[in-house]
Design an enzyme around this catalytic site. Structure first.
Site, PDB file in Angstrom:
ATOM      1  CG  ASP B  66      44.815  75.815 -17.584  1.00 26.23           C
ATOM      2  OD1 ASP B  66      45.580  74.881 -17.286  1.00 26.23           O
ATOM      3  OD2 ASP B  66      43.695  75.963 -17.064  1.00 26.23           O
ATOM      4  CG  HIS B  67      46.343  77.049 -13.613  1.00 29.61           C
ATOM      5  ND1 HIS B  67      45.644  77.619 -12.585  1.00 29.61           N
ATOM      6  CD2 HIS B  67      45.431  76.334 -14.334  1.00 29.61           C
ATOM      7  CE1 HIS B  67      44.367  77.244 -12.655  1.00 29.61           C
ATOM      8  NE2 HIS B  67      44.216  76.464 -13.704  1.00 29.61           N
TER       9      HIS B  67
END
Lengths: 306, 306
Positions: B66-67
């Site tokens: 997600d990053h």
């Protein structure tokens, strides 16, 4: 059973404010079929309230970033949501390596079985009781597949009066006949479904091009499609650039739809340069009338033929 | 020089209809600093009209999907737009392997130099004439960095009457003094900037936590921040889950802001469960008053101190 097609990403290569990267979802009953999986797909699915736990098959046309970079995030989100249902991926060779190296780098563990079917040859990619999905090699700058989702024919219309005339008792045996199976009566006679039903009813056919220039054999592959989803990256005035980059124009897409005798044509995978798509629509309409330019979250229903 | 912070993705782990995956952009003059690069970042940049050709440094806190899953697509889009300007990435070990294996799988070629600096040790990650960016190891479930963007002090306020009293002629020499350099007059005397200016003016400091539980030493790292961007994935009632997953709550973020004597606190990386963030704000406000809950496209300006 209902079939709906939901356009979740309709840009090509680069997203725009209004268009996400390529992703087209077919929903048949509760089963999902995703054609390409551009970056941001998971968020588009959330916006369209699709859900992450349904039976689902993913078809990737080719391994360009704009068509596949949404897949790792989709898998991760499904796992965070504790999906248990198997996910099947049908895609060109190289997909396994791509997904494995991302998973290894980012250390996500899947909570569900992931079946990756790398497609080596054109033909039937996936076969189930009620449908098949066929793949054909398209004509892009790297190995690229076009897909056809084809429902098997449904049993013909059932005529109760004919069943009664044959002496078939109402109940389980009627149901078998309605589902296309022959039945044996108590006196040993066999009644076939065609004895008590009209002719087989054709299933629906949806064809998705992925990225491609027009190519020989495509119209036959798409023959009689209820819905042809064709890329049209550039407008007709940029046809040279389309050839160079392995893409199609609206006129070319419309010619294919006409040759294939498709019922409906939808243009998608549009270059970010077109904020107004009126030009693309007009160019296609000159050749094929029943055409729509896709936009994100456009939803079409494909009705059953009688 | 203006500094603006634009929140381009404020969800944690899973996006929502309203929140994209983690990405926070700092814009100083025309230079961009991106902290984390969740999936969909390139589209958020388009929506915020950021542009893809500017000087830019990317800082990744850790290698969770997600990053980072927005980075390959960002690189591809920059190349499609024919970017020529170098892009620098500062990130934990493993980033190079991740980007290389994606690029190899998807066969995109970059049109610009990509410099990947894998950070092995806490300390100064990047140093330029006007600022430094420091990294410190945070406390998440895998190696994760928090970052501090620190402007170097600016020369003090210039007093023309003092310069005149020292006999410094207006023009080039004034300009040198205003920029913090000493000058030599025609009679051989040397005038130092501090002779004609007030005390040095402190630069601005912006601190970004990435994903983390509170950890020893963070308040010192964030000491005196003009803006502390702190994750607050779960609300205070889920503090056990926060510990389990290596995350913080609003109260914890607010306590750090208070200890660090930060001016402003912004909470981000919010779990998808919070459609109404009033609870998170209220929990933080009990401890630290100057707090905002981020939302996508929130933009803050950090003024220069006098």
């Amino acid at each position: 059973m209902s079939i709906r097609v939901i356009f979740l990403g309709t840009s090509g290569a680069i997203p725009t404010e209004k268009r996400g990267l390529p992703a087209t979802l077919l929903k048949r009953g509760t089963e999902l079929f995703l054609f390409d999986c551009g970056e941001g797909l998971q968020r588009q699915m959330i916006k369209a309230k699709i859900g992450f736990h349904k039976r689902m098959k993913v078809f990737l046309s080719h391994l360009h970033g704009d068509h596949v970079l949404g897949l790792p995030g989709l898998l991760q989100t499904m796992s965070l949501m504790d999906r248990k249902v198997k996910l099947e991926v049908y895609a060109p060779v190289g997909t396994k390596h791509f997904l494995e190296c991302v998973a290894e780098s980012l250390q996500y563990a899947l909570t569900f079985p992931l079946e990756i079917h790398e497609i080596q040859d054109a033909g039937v990619a996936c076969k189930e009781t009620e449908y098949v999905i066929k793949a054909v090699w398209a004509n892009h700058v790297l190995p690229t597949l076009a897909f056809a989702f084809i429902e098997k024919p449904r049993p013909g219309k059932f005529y109760p009066e004919k069943a009664r005339a044959f002496g078939v008792p109402e109940g389980v045996l009627w149901s078998k006949l309605q589902h296309g199976d022959p039945v044996t009566l108590s006196d040993g006679r066999i009644v076939a479904p065609e004895d008590v039903s009209g002719p087989l009813r054709r299933g629906r056919k949806i064809v998705y091009t992925g990225d491609t220039q027009p190519f020989k054999g495509f119209a036959r592959f798409a023959s009689g499609a209820d819905l042809l989803i064709h890329e049209a990256t550039f407008d007709d005035t940029l046809s040279e650039k389309a050839v160079e980059d392995g893409h199609s124009t609206p006129r070319q897409a419309a010619l294919e739809a006409k040759k294939a005798k498709a019922k409906t044509l939808v243009l998608t995978h549009l270059s970010a340069r077109y904020t107004d798509t009126g030009l693309l629509l007009a160019q296609a309409k000159k050749v094929f009338n029943n055409v729509t330019v896709a936009e994100d979250f456009l939803e079409l229903e494909l009705l059953l033929s009688e």
